[in-house]
Design a protein around this motif. Structure first.
Motif, short mmCIF file in Angstrom:
data_model
loop_
_atom_site.label_atom_id
_atom_site.label_comp_id
_atom_site.label_asym_id
_atom_site.label_seq_id
_atom_site.Cartn_x
_atom_site.Cartn_y
_atom_site.Cartn_z
N UNK A 142 0.84 -1.20 0.00
CA UNK A 142 0.00 0.00 0.00
C UNK A 142 0.87 1.24 0.00
N UNK A 143 2.04 1.13 0.64
CA UNK A 143 2.92 2.30 0.76
C UNK A 143 4.37 1.86 0.92
N UNK A 144 5.25 2.83 0.79
CA UNK A 144 6.69 2.57 0.90
C UNK A 144 7.28 3.45 2.01
N UNK A 145 7.97 2.82 2.93
CA UNK A 145 8.73 3.55 3.95
C UNK A 145 10.18 3.53 3.51
N UNK A 146 10.79 4.72 3.43
CA UNK A 146 12.13 4.85 2.87
C UNK A 146 13.13 5.28 3.94
N UNK A 147 13.96 4.36 4.44
CA UNK A 147 15.03 4.76 5.36
C UNK A 147 16.12 5.49 4.57
N UNK A 148 16.62 6.57 5.15
CA UNK A 148 17.60 7.39 4.44
C UNK A 148 18.71 7.79 5.39
N UNK A 149 19.93 7.36 5.06
CA UNK A 149 21.07 7.76 5.86
C UNK A 149 21.43 9.21 5.54
N UNK A 150 21.92 9.93 6.52
CA UNK A 150 22.18 11.36 6.34
C UNK A 150 23.52 11.61 5.64
N UNK A 151 23.58 11.27 4.37
CA UNK A 151 24.76 11.55 3.56
C UNK A 151 24.32 11.83 2.13
N UNK A 152 25.14 12.54 1.37
CA UNK A 152 24.73 12.98 0.04
C UNK A 152 24.51 11.84 -0.94
N UNK A 153 25.29 10.77 -0.83
CA UNK A 153 25.09 9.65 -1.74
C UNK A 153 23.72 9.01 -1.56
N UNK A 157 20.18 7.66 -4.16
CA UNK A 157 19.34 6.48 -4.01
C UNK A 157 17.88 6.86 -3.86
N UNK A 158 17.61 7.98 -3.20
CA UNK A 158 16.23 8.44 -3.02
C UNK A 158 15.61 8.83 -4.35
N UNK A 159 16.39 9.48 -5.20
CA UNK A 159 15.90 9.87 -6.52
C UNK A 159 15.60 8.63 -7.36
N UNK A 160 16.50 7.65 -7.32
CA UNK A 160 16.31 6.41 -8.08
C UNK A 160 15.07 5.67 -7.61
N UNK A 161 14.89 5.58 -6.28
CA UNK A 161 13.72 4.88 -5.75
C UNK A 161 12.43 5.62 -6.12
N UNK A 162 12.46 6.95 -6.09
CA UNK A 162 11.29 7.73 -6.48
C UNK A 162 10.87 7.42 -7.91
N UNK A 163 11.87 7.28 -8.79
CA UNK A 163 11.59 6.93 -10.19
C UNK A 163 10.98 5.53 -10.30
N UNK A 164 11.52 4.60 -9.50
CA UNK A 164 11.00 3.23 -9.51
C UNK A 164 9.56 3.20 -9.02
N UNK A 165 9.26 3.94 -7.97
CA UNK A 165 7.90 3.99 -7.45
C UNK A 165 6.93 4.50 -8.51
N UNK A 178 3.86 6.91 -0.81
CA UNK A 178 5.03 6.96 0.07
C UNK A 178 4.54 7.13 1.50
N UNK A 179 4.83 6.15 2.33
CA UNK A 179 4.45 6.21 3.74
C UNK A 179 5.24 7.31 4.45
N UNK A 180 6.52 7.38 4.13
CA UNK A 180 7.35 8.42 4.74
C UNK A 180 8.82 8.16 4.52
N UNK A 181 9.60 9.20 4.68
CA UNK A 181 11.05 9.11 4.59
C UNK A 181 11.61 9.22 6.00
#
Length: 265
Positions: A142-153, A157-165, A178-181
């Motif tokens: 139903x939704x995607x929860x996206x864990x994101x480490x606090x670094x520029x690289x 990955x967030x942009x790529x996943x957004x495209x995949x979604x 998107x459930x949340x970042x």
């Protein structure tokens, strides 16, 4: 009906499996019935619950290849309210086998539909890759929860996943949201942390969880004892952070109590 949440990021090492394990454990303690589907061939979630892979008869691999029913692969854990559909390295071969199936992108969805009536939350721990396993997970959720480490690289990955979604929404699951970042491995004193979080919050606004998960020794140690951090060290900063995350998730899922505005007559 239970909610199916895929926990995904195409960049590895961002705390994906850690978030699945610990968020599920807290929700279980709060009285929710939770099922975890370990859909990552690495099997870190399975290991984190001290499930012995050598003793597993049925896994998610057998489920999606029609060798057993979902209920036959569900394994109870020692932790309140939490069950797991485990995995082993065999799952890595499923991505190839799925390519020959007519309904290759929807295999997991059809299997999980039977679980919605029994669980409040179903979490899918996705592999850190863009393959047929990840597509299946997103198509089933139903939704995607996206864990994101606090670094520029991680932003890449967030942009790529957004495209995949977006591609999955267009082809297989138009209701996917998107459930949340979620910021993980958060170190407040680092300048880079404030730079990354500032950029993400500016772009994604309310999609970003208020809760952040700190870099914490207890979170790192807990898997080696086969325990979620809330059981390993409930007073640790990591345990308290996942408690806050669970409460925030539940709050987001509650229907708005604001009265609807009446239309003009």
């Amino acid at each position: 009906m239970g909610k199916v949440i895929a926990v995904s990021n195409q960049k590895g090492g961002v705390g994906k499996s850690t978030t699945v394990v610990n968020l599920a454990a807290v929700l279980g303690k709060l009285g929710k019935k939770v099922l975890i589907v370990d859909f990552d061939p690495q099997g870190n979630t399975t290991t984190s619950f001290a499930i012995k892979k050598s003793r597993i008869k049925n896994t998610i691999f057998e489920v999606i290849t029609d060798e057993c029913e979902l209920v036959e692969a569900i394994t109870a854990t020692e932790f309140t309210g939490v069950s797991v559909v485990p995995t082993t390295q065999n799952l890595s071969g499923a991505a190839v086998r799925l390519l020959t199936q007519k309904d290759k992108a929807l295999r997991l969805r059809s299997k999980l539909d039977t679980a919605r009536g029994f669980y409040d939350y179903v979490f899918i721990d996705c592999p850190p890759t863009l393959d047929m396993l990840t597509i299946n997970a997103l198509a089933a959720a139903d939704s995607v929860l996206i864990p994101l480490q606090c670094e520029f690289l991680s932003l890449e990955g967030l942009v790529e996943l957004s495209d995949t979604i977006k591609r999955v929404q267009k082809s297989f699951n138009p209701e996917l949201s998107v459930e949340g970042i979620l910021f993980t491995m958060y170190v407040e004193r680092y300048k880079l942390t404030s730079q990354v979080t500032g950029q993400v919050r500016k772009k994604f606004g309310s999609l970003v969880f208020d809760t952040v998960i700190p870099r914490n020794v207890a979170i790192s140690e807990a898997p080696s004892y086969g325990e979620p951090v809330i059981y390993y060290d409930k007073k640790s900063k990591g345990a308290r952070a996942y408690e806050e995350l669970a409460k925030e998730l539940i709050k987001r899922d509650r229907p708005s109590s604001k009265p609807k505005k009446k239309g003009k007559k």
